[in-house]
Design an enzyme around this catalytic site. Structure first.
Site, PDB file in Angstrom:
ATOM      1  N   CYS A  10      -8.637  -1.737  -5.656  1.00 39.04           N
ATOM      2  CA  CYS A  10      -8.143  -1.447  -4.963  1.00 39.04           C
ATOM      3  C   CYS A  10      -5.978  -1.523  -4.589  1.00 39.04           C
ATOM      4  CB  CYS A  10      -8.630  -1.840  -3.433  1.00 39.04           C
ATOM      5  SG  CYS A  10      -7.991  -1.471  -2.312  1.00 39.04           S
ATOM      6  N   SER A  11      -5.442  -0.775  -4.830  1.00 35.50           N
ATOM      7  CA  SER A  11      -4.629  -0.447  -4.426  1.00 35.50           C
ATOM      8  C   SER A  11      -3.400  -1.832  -3.429  1.00 35.50           C
ATOM      9  CB  SER A  11      -3.748   1.121  -4.207  1.00 35.50           C
ATOM     10  OG  SER A  11      -4.064   1.679  -3.405  1.00 35.50           O
TER      11      SER A  11
END
Length: 112
Positions: free
Chosen positions: A10-11
């Protein structure tokens, strides 16, 4: 001590981790493989001061597949998060007896 419930894919989670690493020693809990217990999720919900549904990724297919609704009681939703940690909104940072969700990542700075 700073702990982050982290998903490396997840960024937002990666951005939040980078922010908190600048503030001190961080324990990274990859919660998808090291799932929190019902009691841990309940404790974090209490620290966040939000209903359980606000800790959840309600658009995940698993939410619907498990027959969950946004109006379900907290205990039902907490049990679902413990059973399927993919439903937990990410990231969550714990520090100084407080918790914050890293959406946006900068929102966790207030508890450090």
């Amino acid at each position: 001590m700073i702990t982050i419930w982290h998903n490396p894919r997840c960024s937002k989670s990666r951005q939040t981790l980078a922010l908190v690493e600048d503030k001190g020693t961080v324990t990274v809990r990859t919660y998808l493989t090291d799932a929190p217990t019902v009691d841990e999720i309940r404790a974090v919900r209490d620290l966040l001061g939000v209903p359980a549904v606000q800790m959840m990724r309600t658009k995940e297919a698993e939410f619907k597949d498990m027959g969950l609704r946004k109006t379900d009681d907290d205990e039902t939703l907490i049990a679902a998060m413990a059973q399927c940690p993919k439903l937990i909104e990410r990231p969550i940072v714990l520090a100084n007896g407080k918790a914050a969700m890293g959406r946006p990542p900068e929102s966790v700075l207030s508890i450090l």
